[in-house]
Enzyme design. Structure first.
Site, PDB file in Angstrom:
ATOM      1  N   TYR A 144       2.211  -2.987   6.259  1.00 42.92           N
ATOM      2  CA  TYR A 144       2.386  -4.177   4.730  1.00 42.92           C
ATOM      3  C   TYR A 144       2.402  -3.319   3.435  1.00 42.92           C
ATOM      4  CZ  TYR A 144      -0.575  -7.596   2.479  1.00 42.92           C
ATOM      5  OH  TYR A 144      -1.186  -8.265   1.455  1.00 42.92           O
ATOM      6  N   ASP A 239       5.365   3.757   0.061  1.00 41.17           N
ATOM      7  CA  ASP A 239       3.867   2.316  -0.414  1.00 41.17           C
ATOM      8  C   ASP A 239       2.861   3.444   0.185  1.00 41.17           C
ATOM      9  OD1 ASP A 239       2.541   0.909  -0.488  1.00 41.17           O
ATOM     10  OD2 ASP A 239       3.057  -0.384   0.727  1.00 41.17           O
ATOM     11  N   LYS A 267      -4.896   0.528  -5.056  1.00 43.67           N
ATOM     12  CA  LYS A 267      -6.192   1.201  -3.704  1.00 43.67           C
ATOM     13  C   LYS A 267      -7.016   2.522  -5.340  1.00 43.67           C
ATOM     14  CE  LYS A 267      -5.611  -1.336  -0.522  1.00 43.67           C
ATOM     15  NZ  LYS A 267      -4.460  -1.518   0.398  1.00 43.67           N
TER      16      LYS A 267
HETATM   17  C1  LIG Z   1      -3.130  -2.681   0.279  1.00 44.31           C
HETATM   18  C2  LIG Z   1      -2.108  -3.107   0.690  1.00 44.31           C
HETATM   19  C3  LIG Z   1      -0.812  -2.898  -0.092  1.00 44.31           C
HETATM   20  C4  LIG Z   1      -1.347  -4.279  -0.814  1.00 44.31           C
HETATM   21  O1  LIG Z   1      -2.083  -3.968  -2.046  1.00 44.31           O
HETATM   22  P1  LIG Z   1      -3.261  -5.085  -2.683  1.00 44.31           P
HETATM   23  O2  LIG Z   1      -3.408  -4.469  -4.271  1.00 44.31           O
HETATM   24  O3  LIG Z   1      -3.888  -6.125  -2.242  1.00 44.31           O
HETATM   25  O4  LIG Z   1      -1.896  -6.105  -3.544  1.00 44.31           O
HETATM   26  C5  LIG Z   1       0.296  -2.586  -0.482  1.00 44.31           C
HETATM   27  N1  LIG Z   1       0.442  -1.987   0.635  1.00 44.31           N
HETATM   28  C6  LIG Z   1       0.132  -0.697   1.857  1.00 44.31           C
HETATM   29  C7  LIG Z   1       0.196  -0.192   2.402  1.00 44.31           C
HETATM   30  C8  LIG Z   1      -1.449  -2.287   1.381  1.00 44.31           C
HETATM   31  O5  LIG Z   1      -2.843  -1.167   1.830  1.00 44.31           O
END
Ligand SMILES: *Cc1c(COP(=O)(O)O)cnc(C)c1O
Length: 425
Positions: A144, A239, A267
């Site tokens: 994701y 990511d 995060k």
């Molecule tokens: C949570 C997450 C996102 C998206 O971040 P948001 O602040 O919710 O938009 C993107 N990549 C990874 C790996 C994530 O866990």
């Protein structure tokens, strides 16, 4: 357990918000029942509107690594607020946060702050396309990367059903340049490169996949991605929205010793406030406006309150690096107790990240993750919830520990896991 107040609030919320929530997984759709409405949180515990208390392993999905409402972070936020909430002009705080991030992750030579992980990954991909002049990207099934149009293809967790694109409202033409590979499967990546040797601008990956449940990279997999992207002139994007400051101060790239071209953070980088960051090699980041021709902007980007929370969080982690081995050891104890109590399941762990799958077979990628029995997960989840343990309301999310979890929390949780296993059989 009484959850009358949550029931009432949920009913009302459904009139105002689709599904009663402002982000889909919160609705408990895949485990059933009524989501508990959180009133406040402190340390390792959350408290709902009915006065119930839970040990929290969701941790706002990762950001609050020091625990909820941790004193120095709250104080930093309070102080920042008194000086104004947003200016739309550069501040010293952004420079301080940027400096801390680069100190921890030297590969982020130059960076841009945004307000969410979604924005960070979307913008990193735009920069990669602008820099390479190539349109295609590779992503992995079950990873994701936020909800931007081109990335909603086999996107894990909240979107773990359906086909390409995962979401209505995304024209097929928006995802036609998104190529899909299988996590941990080198041949699936090689195939795409041999098909499109000159067209792939970026390969984006969660270096530890954490949105199809937890799936660690096989030994050598990240090194392989580094080599093959370099060979084809493709940018490697890690990511690290979850893994950044979670696998260690240097993120997954520090943990595994593999350095990407671009990195995205979110995060923990905002310590519980909205924050995203993307960055990497200076030469690449120089394509971003106003220096270069890749446009990207944000009214609240580098927000002073969010940067204050990020600075306080990262400074605390730098001052107490022993947090990481402690979290890993505590996660290990929970993993051991899950494996002992539920011998017919599969548990993956990387650092302090872990998750349980209701399948006997090893979970190494998206397809093997999908083999999990989500009905059993739902029963297990509700047993824990009823006994004061708040975990992710989805098989495909992971558990997050914070530095505020005590030995007592862990022991209590292990005891309830044992009883939950008994109730399953
Ligand atoms: C949570 C997450 C996102 C998206 O971040 P948001 O602040 O919710 O938009 C993107 N990549 C990874 C790996 C994530 O866990």
């Amino acid at each position: 357990m009484k959850i009358e107040e949550s029931k009432v609030l949920f009913e009302k919320s459904r009139e105002y918000f689709p599904g009663g929530v402002n982000s889909p997984v919160r609705a408990f759709g895949s485990v059933g029942g009524v989501p508990v409405f959180v009133k406040r949180a402190s340390g390792s515990h959350i408290y709902d509107e009915d006065g119930n208390e839970y040990i929290d392993y969701v941790n706002s999905w990762g950001p609050c690594i020091l625990g909820h409402a941790w004193g120095p972070v709250v104080e930093a936020v309070r102080e920042a607020c008194l000086d104004g909430l947003s200016f739309g002009a550069p501040t010293r705080k952004e420079l301080v946060l940027g400096g801390l991030i680069r100190e921890c992750m030297p590969s982020m030579e130059m960076m841009r702050m945004v307000s969410s992980g979604t924005e960070a990954v979307m913008s990193a991909i735009r920069a990669a396309r602008g820099y390479t002049g190539r349109d295609k990207i590779i992503k992995f099934k079950g990873c994701y990367h936020g909800h931007s149009d081109g990335l909603l293809v086999k996107a894990g967790s909240g979107a773990l059903t359906g086909s390409a694109p995962d979401s209505a409202g995304v024209p097929a033409s928006y995802t036609e340049h998104t190529l899909l590979a299988q996590y941990n499967d080198e041949s699936s990546v090689k195939k795409l490169f041999s098909e499109y040797p000159d067209d792939i601008g970026a390969l984006v990956v969660e270096p530890v996949a954490a949105n199809m449940g937890l799936v660690p990279p096989k030994p050598g997999f990240l090194e392989f991605l580094r080599d093959i992207t370099a060979k084809y002139g493709t940018l490697l994007i890690f990511d690290e929205v979850i893994t950044g400051f979670r696998m260690g101060l240097g993120g997954a790239q520090g943990y595994y010793g593999v350095v990407p071209d671009l990195t995205t953070l979110g995060k923990i980088a905002g310590g519980g406030m909205p924050m995203g960051v993307y960055g990497g090699k200076r030469e690449i980041m120089e394509v971003v406006s106003p220096l270069g021709r890749v446009y990207q902007a944000g009214t609240l980007s580098g927000n002073p309150v969010a940067t204050a929370a990020g600075i306080a969080t990262i400074r605390a982690l730098m001052e107490r690096p022993e947090i990481y081995p402690t979290l890993e050891e505590r996660a290990g104890r929970l993993v051991k107790s899950l494996r002992e109590a539920l011998p017919d399941t599969w548990v993956n762990q990387a650092g302090s990240l872990f998750s349980l799958f209701f399948t006997k077979n090893p979970v190494v990628d998206y397809d093997t993750a999908l083999a999990s029995d989500t009905v059993k997960y739902g029963i297990f989840f509700h047993y824990l919830l009823d006994h004061g343990i708040y975990t992710a309301p989805s098989q495909f999310e992971i558990l997050f520990l914070s530095a505020a979890h005590t030995d007592e929390d862990i022991e209590k949780t292990c005891g309830i896991i044992k009883k939950a296993a008994g109730s399953l059989s």
